[in-house]
Motif scaffolding. Structure first.
Motif, PDB file in Angstrom:
ATOM      1  N   SER A  89       0.498  -1.556  -4.246  1.00 36.67           N
ATOM      2  CA  SER A  89       1.359   0.073  -4.369  1.00 36.67           C
ATOM      3  C   SER A  89       2.798  -0.495  -4.601  1.00 36.67           C
ATOM      4  O   SER A  89       3.407  -1.312  -2.973  1.00 36.67           O
ATOM      5  CB  SER A  89       1.140   0.474  -4.944  1.00 36.67           C
ATOM      6  OG  SER A  89       0.476   0.591  -3.160  1.00 36.67           O
ATOM      7  N   ASN A  91      -1.811   7.932  -8.858  1.00 38.20           N
ATOM      8  CA  ASN A  91      -1.868   7.413  -8.313  1.00 38.20           C
ATOM      9  C   ASN A  91      -3.033   5.495  -8.637  1.00 38.20           C
ATOM     10  O   ASN A  91      -2.902   4.490  -7.751  1.00 38.20           O
ATOM     11  CB  ASN A  91      -2.717   7.852  -7.197  1.00 38.20           C
ATOM     12  CG  ASN A  91      -4.115   7.999  -6.973  1.00 38.20           C
ATOM     13  OD1 ASN A  91      -4.317   8.353  -8.170  1.00 38.20           O
ATOM     14  ND2 ASN A  91      -4.698   7.633  -5.996  1.00 38.20           N
ATOM     15  N   THR A  92      -3.841   5.537  -9.490  1.00 36.81           N
ATOM     16  CA  THR A  92      -4.787   4.715  -9.569  1.00 36.81           C
ATOM     17  C   THR A  92      -4.138   3.906 -10.476  1.00 36.81           C
ATOM     18  O   THR A  92      -4.601   2.287 -10.292  1.00 36.81           O
ATOM     19  CB  THR A  92      -6.382   4.779  -9.382  1.00 36.81           C
ATOM     20  OG1 THR A  92      -6.689   5.406  -8.770  1.00 36.81           O
ATOM     21  CG2 THR A  92      -7.495   3.636 -10.192  1.00 36.81           C
ATOM     22  N   ARG A 142      -5.042  -1.227  -0.982  1.00 37.03           N
ATOM     23  CA  ARG A 142      -5.703  -0.177  -1.166  1.00 37.03           C
ATOM     24  C   ARG A 142      -6.926  -0.965  -1.688  1.00 37.03           C
ATOM     25  O   ARG A 142      -6.634  -1.428  -2.914  1.00 37.03           O
ATOM     26  CB  ARG A 142      -5.424   1.102  -0.913  1.00 37.03           C
ATOM     27  CG  ARG A 142      -6.071   1.755  -1.177  1.00 37.03           C
ATOM     28  CD  ARG A 142      -6.310   2.691   0.134  1.00 37.03           C
ATOM     29  NE  ARG A 142      -4.855   2.929   1.294  1.00 37.03           N
ATOM     30  CZ  ARG A 142      -5.508   3.257   2.330  1.00 37.03           C
ATOM     31  NH1 ARG A 142      -6.023   4.227   2.640  1.00 37.03           N
ATOM     32  NH2 ARG A 142      -4.586   3.073   2.775  1.00 37.03           N
ATOM     33  N   ARG A 191      -6.349  -2.568  -5.309  1.00 37.30           N
ATOM     34  CA  ARG A 191      -5.003  -1.607  -5.644  1.00 37.30           C
ATOM     35  C   ARG A 191      -3.093  -2.136  -4.720  1.00 37.30           C
ATOM     36  O   ARG A 191      -3.620  -2.237  -3.772  1.00 37.30           O
ATOM     37  CB  ARG A 191      -4.636   0.241  -5.673  1.00 37.30           C
ATOM     38  CG  ARG A 191      -3.064   0.793  -6.160  1.00 37.30           C
ATOM     39  CD  ARG A 191      -3.282   2.448  -5.950  1.00 37.30           C
ATOM     40  NE  ARG A 191      -3.027   2.628  -4.115  1.00 37.30           N
ATOM     41  CZ  ARG A 191      -2.775   3.592  -3.773  1.00 37.30           C
ATOM     42  NH1 ARG A 191      -3.647   5.087  -5.053  1.00 37.30           N
ATOM     43  NH2 ARG A 191      -2.980   3.718  -2.775  1.00 37.30           N
ATOM     44  N   ASP A 198       0.847  -1.347  -0.235  1.00 37.63           N
ATOM     45  CA  ASP A 198       0.069  -0.008  -0.075  1.00 37.63           C
ATOM     46  C   ASP A 198       0.243   0.840   0.152  1.00 37.63           C
ATOM     47  O   ASP A 198       0.503   2.435   0.873  1.00 37.63           O
ATOM     48  CB  ASP A 198      -1.243  -0.183   1.245  1.00 37.63           C
ATOM     49  CG  ASP A 198      -1.669   1.013   1.044  1.00 37.63           C
ATOM     50  OD1 ASP A 198      -2.247   1.182   0.249  1.00 37.63           O
ATOM     51  OD2 ASP A 198      -2.692   1.591   2.014  1.00 37.63           O
ATOM     52  N   HIS A 234     -10.032   4.718  -4.651  1.00 41.27           N
ATOM     53  CA  HIS A 234      -8.650   5.631  -4.516  1.00 41.27           C
ATOM     54  C   HIS A 234      -8.702   7.105  -4.903  1.00 41.27           C
ATOM     55  O   HIS A 234      -7.484   7.523  -5.188  1.00 41.27           O
ATOM     56  CB  HIS A 234      -7.471   4.892  -5.842  1.00 41.27           C
ATOM     57  CG  HIS A 234      -7.884   3.761  -5.922  1.00 41.27           C
ATOM     58  ND1 HIS A 234      -7.100   2.360  -4.810  1.00 41.27           N
ATOM     59  CD2 HIS A 234      -8.052   2.545  -6.272  1.00 41.27           C
ATOM     60  CE1 HIS A 234      -7.938   1.437  -4.529  1.00 41.27           C
ATOM     61  NE2 HIS A 234      -8.197   1.509  -6.211  1.00 41.27           N
ATOM     62  N   CYS A 235      -9.588   7.689  -4.195  1.00 44.51           N
ATOM     63  CA  CYS A 235      -9.882   9.054  -4.110  1.00 44.51           C
ATOM     64  C   CYS A 235      -9.494   9.594  -5.785  1.00 44.51           C
ATOM     65  O   CYS A 235      -9.624  10.715  -6.364  1.00 44.51           O
ATOM     66  CB  CYS A 235      -8.802   9.799  -3.622  1.00 44.51           C
ATOM     67  SG  CYS A 235      -9.109  10.295  -1.922  1.00 44.51           S
ATOM     68  N   SER A 279      -3.666  -1.217 -10.326  1.00 43.87           N
ATOM     69  CA  SER A 279      -4.894  -2.126  -9.826  1.00 43.87           C
ATOM     70  C   SER A 279      -5.537  -2.339 -10.604  1.00 43.87           C
ATOM     71  O   SER A 279      -5.791  -2.920 -11.728  1.00 43.87           O
ATOM     72  CB  SER A 279      -5.946  -0.282 -10.353  1.00 43.87           C
ATOM     73  OG  SER A 279      -5.630   0.453  -9.275  1.00 43.87           O
ATOM     74  N   ALA A 320      -0.447   5.153  -0.703  1.00 45.37           N
ATOM     75  CA  ALA A 320      -1.322   5.538   0.306  1.00 45.37           C
ATOM     76  C   ALA A 320      -0.194   5.971   0.845  1.00 45.37           C
ATOM     77  O   ALA A 320       0.337   7.686   1.534  1.00 45.37           O
ATOM     78  CB  ALA A 320      -1.555   4.738   0.574  1.00 45.37           C
ATOM     79  N   HIS A 326      -6.392  12.855  -8.630  1.00 42.81           N
ATOM     80  CA  HIS A 326      -6.918  12.456  -7.598  1.00 42.81           C
ATOM     81  C   HIS A 326      -7.604  14.144  -7.292  1.00 42.81           C
ATOM     82  O   HIS A 326      -7.685  14.775  -7.638  1.00 42.81           O
ATOM     83  CB  HIS A 326      -5.568  12.964  -7.206  1.00 42.81           C
ATOM     84  CG  HIS A 326      -5.422  12.307  -5.473  1.00 42.81           C
ATOM     85  ND1 HIS A 326      -6.129  13.164  -4.347  1.00 42.81           N
ATOM     86  CD2 HIS A 326      -5.757  11.455  -4.970  1.00 42.81           C
ATOM     87  CE1 HIS A 326      -6.357  12.705  -2.889  1.00 42.81           C
ATOM     88  NE2 HIS A 326      -5.724  10.907  -3.267  1.00 42.81           N
TER      89      HIS A 326
END
Length: 407
Positions: free
Chosen positions: A382, A176-177, A360, A380, A29, A364-365, A337, A32, A124
């Motif tokens: 990462s 981020n995704t 996560r 996800r 994660d 993911h916002c 993802s 994050a 995001h």
């Protein structure tokens, strides 16, 4: 990669020895937040044991020690991203703070009714909502660069969005995704043909990719310390001197002033004009230790290692029946993802946690991005510099176990 000593690196991160439900922790994660090496953990203790004092305003010894240490971080950040000047480095509480600062201060000075702001479909929420708020306040229009099914920006659509009404382009360097690495140098070059400044959200890039703000010609670049093995509560806004000089302050208070009278206040010089109040001193100082750690391992070494892990993980996951990877761009950072057909991402995440694997789940916002792919969210994974192929194998086995339980 024989020179990359993964065992030595893992030994520097004590939390990786944790067990979860009797299983060794597999921490995936990192998008994050990243874990912290002993160099950072020890520096935090060292600060409170030996240096604790307020910065910039004290003539006594401890204040000068703390101030010197805090300003060393600014110097190290300047070199890390190759900024032209130290005073172009504004210390913030994180990426979100930096974006809000720019949208507020730049917007107040330069955006009026009928103007346009361009963002992308993969942003995001932190790089969507502040610009929406600005557009509502100024009666401006938010335009969105669409993306392909692979998760790549439609650059021809971007070119068609650029015009004389556009006052800012704000895009992420790395999603981020999706893990997509965007062609930010080209994005900036095209915007500059119209005299439009560009803000780059570097929160997911700074720990994976060598960043040179001068080579990119970025006008603004923001990132967070906690995603690059540093403490939470500290981040950086890089801004070109010319823009920072033209923008009004974000907040009023101590440190951002030169002279205060009831009739008028004269603001401080850069970067202090944008640094009102007591900062997160401990985090600011210890961010330098995180930068030192990354430099010691070597960002190029980290990047090569993570790319190797990403390829390994992508192949391993693609071999699992029922897996669908969301985000398959050619240029990609170490984020995967995915969806397990017929299973909700949350349920998959809960089972993986029972097996010691931290991932996560959710949107993911990036809710608009989920709408673009018509999915409720993703799982996800990462990857960071301390992850291993063995951990990827554990992830795959855990997904298969989840599939056997859910499907």
């Amino acid at each position: 990669m024989t020179h990359y000593d993964i065992h030595s690196i893992r030994a520097d991160f004590p939390i990786l020895k944790t067990t979860v439900n009797g299983k060794p922790l597999v921490y995936l994660d990192n998008g994050a937040t990243t874990q912290k090496p002993l160099a950072v953990i020890n520096a935090i203790t060292d600060y409170y044991t030996l240096k604790n004092s307020n910065v910039h305003r004290g003539v006594h010894h401890l204040s000068q020690v703390a101030t010197d240490a805090y300003e060393i971080t600014r110097k190290k950040v300047k070199h890390y991203i190759n900024a032209a000047h130290e005073h172009e480095i504004v210390m913030t509480s994180g990426t979100t703070h930096g974006i809000n600062l720019v949208s507020s201060c730049y917007g107040k000075q330069f955006v009026k009714a009928g103007d346009e702001i361009i963002i992308s479909a993969m942003e995001h929420h932190s790089n969507i909502v502040p610009w929406q708020m600005l557009c509502e306040e100024r009666n401006a229009t938010l335009k969105v660069i669409p993306i392909s099914d692979d998760g790549e920006l439609d650059m021809s659509a971007y070119r068609s969005l650029l015009n004389d009404r556009v006052k800012m382009v704000a895009v992420t360097y790395v999603s981020n995704t999706l893990g997509t690495i965007n062609p930010v140098k080209e994005i900036i070059k095209l915007a500059h043909e119209y005299g439009v400044p560009v803000l780059i959200d570097g929160a997911q890039a700074i720990q994976h990719i060598a960043v040179d703000v001068q080579a990119l010609d970025a006008d603004f670049f923001v990132f967070s310390g906690h995603k690059m093995y540093g403490p939470t509560g500290v981040g950086v806004l890089y801004g070109k001197e010319k823009w920072l000089e033209l923008m009004p302050p974000y907040q009023g208070g101590g440190d951002m002033i030169k002279e205060v009278k009831f009739e008028k206040t004269i603001y401080n010089e850069l970067p202090f004009k944008f640094e009102a109040g007591t900062p997160n001193i401990e985090a600011g100082i210890c961010l330098a230790n995180a930068i030192d750690y990354i430099n010691e391992v070597g960002l190029n070494n980290i990047s090569l290692y993570e790319t190797e892990l990403l390829k390994y993980a992508t192949k391993a996951l693609n071999d699992v029946e029922g897996i669908r990877i969301i985000g398959t761009s050619q240029e990609k950072s170490s984020v995967i993802s995915f969806l397990l057909d017929g299973a909700h991402p949350y349920d998959v995440g809960v089972i993986l946690d029972k097996l010691g694997v931290a991932v996560r789940t959710g949107h993911h916002c990036t809710q608009p991005l989920m709408e673009r792919f018509a999915i409720p969210g993703t799982v996800r994974a990462s990857i960071a510099m301390y992850n291993t192929k063995e951990e990827i194998d554990t992830l795959v086995l855990a997904i298969k176990k989840a599939a056997s339980m859910l499907l």
